[in-house]
Design an enzyme around this catalytic site. Structure first.
Site, PDB file in Angstrom:
ATOM      1  N   GLU A   7       0.823  -1.215   0.000  1.00 45.99           N
ATOM      2  CA  GLU A   7       0.000   0.000   0.000  1.00 45.99           C
ATOM      3  C   GLU A   7       0.861   1.271   0.000  1.00 45.99           C
ATOM      4  OE1 GLU A   7      -2.690  -0.398   3.322  1.00 45.99           O
ATOM      5  OE2 GLU A   7      -4.027  -1.700   2.179  1.00 45.99           O
ATOM      6  N   GLU A  27      -6.729  -7.844  -0.773  1.00 46.13           N
ATOM      7  CA  GLU A  27      -7.339  -7.718   0.549  1.00 46.13           C
ATOM      8  C   GLU A  27      -8.812  -7.343   0.423  1.00 46.13           C
ATOM      9  OE1 GLU A  27      -5.413  -5.282   3.455  1.00 46.13           O
ATOM     10  OE2 GLU A  27      -3.416  -6.104   3.036  1.00 46.13           O
TER      11      GLU A  27
END
Length: 625
Positions: free
Chosen positions: A184, A255
Site C-alpha cells: 500500500e 485484501e
C-alpha cells in the site's frame, strides 16, 4: 564390471530424479484474464491466515477448514520484526516457523501467496519493521534511501532463499504461486517527494531479480512497474478498482476486508456475509480472477505485537473466528459462492463479457465462449426487490444482490440469500479463580528521585531508552513547592496509551490519552509514600477436552497476561466503548500453551483490577435453532 557400471547407473538415477523434479514443478505466469498455473488459467479464492497470530498446532485445522470452504490459496505476510528482533539474530521457531506453514499448505493441496513486504502494516507493531532499523545512521524508511534499501534487500533475499532451499516456490514444485513486495505504498508515496517513485521502481526490480519463478504483486500501487501486477485492497474493489495498469495483467484483489480491525474503546465492526458475497461476485463479473479474504482467520495478537490501540483479538468476525471456529453464516455463505463461481470458470476465463441493461438499476454481465459455454451475473443495485426478464425468462432479484447463472439459465446462487444458519458462540465457565488463598500479589516500591542514577535535563524518549523491550518506563523528577499550601499542575504531552502518576509515592490514577496527543493534566497536592501492587500470580489446571480456552478478564483493568511464561497479549478492559462495554473481554489461551496440571498464570495489572473475578472459560460454537 561393477566399477564400470557404477557411474552410468548413478547418472541414470540422477537423470530420473531430475525428470521427476521437473515434472513436479509448475510454471506460473499470467495474462490479462488470470494467473496461469501449469498452463491453465485459474479463478482463485484466497484466505489470509497469519502464522504468528495462531500456533503451529492450529495450522492444520485452519487450513483444512479454509479448503473445505472453497479456498484455493493461503495468503500470509512475512513478519520481519518477529524473525529478526535484533540485527543479525534470527528466529524461525514456534509460531514463527513460516516454512512449516508453507509445507502444511502444500500437504493439504493448496497454493500459497507470500507477502514479503517487508513493510506490512497489518495493524502490527511498526508495520513489521524491526526497531533496530531506527538506530542505523542515515536511515529513512521506505524511500530511495541506501541504508533502508540495503536492509530491505538483505531480508527479502534471505526469505526468498529460505523458500528456495525448501523447494517451496511453484517453479520448484512447491505451493507458492504469488509473492508481494512493499504494501500500500501509494497511500504514503507523496510524503517522500522525489524519493518515492525511484523507490517503487527499485523495489520492483529488486524483487523480480530474485528469480522466484512466480509473479510479484504490489497492492494499492496503480503504477506498479512491469512485470509486477498492481492489486486492489478494500471492501468494494468491484466498484473502486481502476483495473490492471496493463491489458496483459490480471485483475487481483489482495485484501477483501471481511470486517474492520477493532481498537480498544470502539465497538466491533461487523460486515454481513451478504455484502461480502455481493462484492466478490461483482469483482469476478468484472473479470476479476483472484480474491483474497483479509482475514479468513484473524487470530490473536500475542505478546506486544499489536500496533497502537489495536485489540489482542484480530478480525474475530472473519469466516474462521479468533479460536478457529467457523463463524456462520460467513463461512457457509462464501463456500456456496465459491462453488457457484467455479461452475462458471470456463466461461469466465475464456469467454467474452457483454453488459446488458435489464432496468434502471439492473443489468447482466454475460460471458459467452465456445458453443454451449455461457455464464451470467444478474445484478440488482436497487435497495428493493425486483423482477427482471433475462433471455425472456423472469428472475426475482432480492435487494442489492447478484444471481449467478453458470449456464445462463439456472440461478444456482444469490448473494443476498443464505441458507446457512447463524452460529452462536458460547463461553462456558470451567473454573473460577476466586480464592484469595491461591493468588500471590506482587508490589513494587515507587522510585524516589534520590534513588535514581540515570538522569537528564529533559523528558527522555521512551522508545530510545527501552529499544522497544518494554511498554513501560519510569520517569522520576523532583519539584520544590513555594509554600506548604501551594498547588501545582503537571502537563505532559505524550502519544502513550496511558500515563500513571505517583506523587510522593501516592498513586494519582491513570490518565488516558484517547489516541490524541496530550496534554495530560493533574493537580499535585499529595505527600505520602507507599508500595504499589502491579502483579498477581496463581496456577490452574487445563480444562479437559479440545474446546478452545480463554480467560474472562472482565474484572480487570489494563495490562498484560502470561501463561506458563508466554504472553497471550495486552488487555484493556477498563477502556469502554460508547455503548459502555469493553472492546474485548475474553483472551485466547492456545491449547498448546497449556499442560494438564499446574499452569502458571501471571497478570501484570496497571490499574486496580480484581483478579478474584477472573474465570477460565471454554468456547463452543453452535447453530442457532
Amino acid at each position: 564390471m561393477e566399477g564400470k557400471d557404477c557411474c552410468p547407473l548413478l547418472w541414470r538415477l540422477l537423470l530420473a530424479m531430475a525428470v521427476v523434479e521437473v515434472a513436479s514443478a509448475w510454471n506460473v505466469t499470467y495474462d490479462g484474464r488470470s494467473l496461469i498455473v501449469d498452463g491453465e488459467r485459474k479463478i482463485l479464492f484466497s484466505g489470509s491466515i497469519h502464522y504468528p497470530r495462531s500456533t503451529p498446532q492450529m495450522w492444520p485445522s485452519l487450513i483444512a477448514k479454509a479448503k473445505q470452504g472453497g479456498i484455493d490459496v493461503i495468503q500470509t505476510y512475512v513478519f520481519w520484526n518477529q524473525h529478526e528482533p535484533q540485527q543479525g539474530q534470527y528466529d524461525f521457531g514456534g509460531n514463527k516457523d513460516i516454512v512449516r506453514l508453507m509445507k502444511e499448505v502444500q500437504a493439504q493441496g493448496l497454493y500459497a501467496c507470500l507477502r514479503i513486504g517487508p513493510y506490512i502494516e497489518s495493524e502490527w507493531t511498526y508495520g513489521g519493521l524491526p526497531y533496530w532499523l531506527h538506530d542505523i545512521p542515515g536511515m529513512v524508511y521506505r524511500s530511495d534511501n541506501e541504508p533502508f534499501k540495503f536492509q530491505m534487500q538483505k531480508f527479502t533475499t534471505m526469505i526468498v532463499n529460505m523458500m528456495k532451499a525448501n523447494n517451496l516456490y511453484a517453479s520448484q514444485g512447491g505451493p507458492i504461486i504469488l509473492s508481494q513486495i512493499e504494501n500500500e505504498y501509494q497511500t504514503v508515496e507523496a510524503a517522500f517527494y522525489e524519493r518515492g517513485p525511484p523507490y517503487v521502481r527499485w523495489a520492483a526490480q529488486m524483487a523480480v531479480g530474485l528469480q522466484t519463478g512466480v509473479p510479484w504483486v504490489m497492492c494499492k500501487q496503480d503504477d506498479a512497474p512491469d512485470p509486477v501486477i498492481n492489486a486492489c485492497n478494500g471492501m468494494r474493489c468491484g466498484e473502486t478498482f481502476a483495473g490492471p495498469n496493463s491489458p496483459n495483467k490480471p485483475s487481483i484483489w489482495t485484501e477483501n476486508w471481511t470486517s474492520h480491525y477493532p481498537v480498544f474503546g470502539e465497538d466491533q465492526h461487523t460486515r454481513s456475509a451478504e455484502d461480502i458475497a455481493f462484492h466478490v461476485a461483482l469483482f469476478v463479473a468484472k473479470k476479476g480472477s483472484y480474491v483474497n479474504y483479509y482475514m479468513y482467520h484473524g487470530g490473536t495478537n500475542f505478546g506486544r505485537t499489536a500496533s497502537a490501540f489495536v485489540t489482542t483479538s484480530y478480525y474475530d468476525q472473519a469466516p474462521l473466528d479468533e479460536y478457529g471456529l467457523m463463524r456462520q453464516p460467513q463461512w457457509g455463505h462464501l463456500a456456496g459462492l465459491h462453488s457457484a463461481i467455479k461452475l462458471c470458470s470456463n466461461a469466465l476465463l475464456y469467454g467474452t463479457p457483454v453488459n446488458i441493461s435489464l432496468g434502471r438499476l439492473q443489468h447482466a454481465i454475460v460471458f459467452r465462449g465456445s458453443p454451449g459455454i455461457c455464464a451470467a451475473f444478474l445484478i440488482n443495485n436497487d435497495t428493493r426487490s425486483t423482477s427482471i426478464l433475462f433471455q425472456n425468462v423472469p428472475y426475482a432479484l432480492p435487494p442489492e444482490s447478484i444471481s449467478i447463472l453458470p449456464d445462463c439459465k439456472t440461478a444456482v446462487f444469490n448473494t443476498a440469500e443464505t441458507s446457512t444458519k447463524v452460529s452462536i458462540r458460547t463461553m462456558t465457565i470451567n473454573q473460577k479463580l476466586d480464592s484469595s488463598e491461591k493468588w500471590q500479589e506482587y508490589k513494587e516500591a515507587i522510585v524516589l528521585f534520590d534513588m535514581t542514577s540515570f538522569r537528564a535535563n529533559t523528558l527522555l524518549d521512551h522508545m530510545n531508552i527501552t529499544k522497544d523491550a518494554s511498554d513501560y518506563l519510569w520517569y522520576t523528577f523532583r519539584v520544590q513547592q513555594k509554600s506548604p499550601n501551594s498547588k501545582a499542575e503537571l502537563d505532559v504531552f505524550s502519544h502513550g496509551h496511558a500515563l500513571h502518576v505517583f506523587v510522593n509515592g501516592v498513586y494519582r490514577g491513570p490518565h488516558l490519552e484517547q489516541r490524541i496527543a496530550g496534554p495530560h493534566r493533574l493537580k499535585i497536592n499529595k505527600v505520602d509514600f507507599t508500595n504499589y501492587a502491579w502483579g498477581y500470580q496463581t496456577t490452574f489446571d487445563a480444562p479437559v477436552g479440545n474446546d478452545p480456552v480463554a480467560l474472562n478478564l472482565s474484572s480487570m483493568g489494563k495490562g498484560e497476561v502470561y501463561i506458563n511464561g508466554q504472553s497471550i497479549g495486552r488487555y484493556w478492559v477498563s477502556f469502554r466503548t460508547a455503548s459502555g462495554v469493553p472492546s474485548q473481554t475474553w483472551y485466547h489461551i492456545p491449547q498448546s500453551y497449556l499442560k494438564p496440571k499446574g499452569n502458571l498464570l501471571v497478570i501484570l495489572e496497571e490499574e486496580s483490577g480484581n483478579p478474584l473475578g477472573i474465570t477460565i472459560d471454554t468456547i463452543q460454537a453452535t447453530e442457532q435453532q
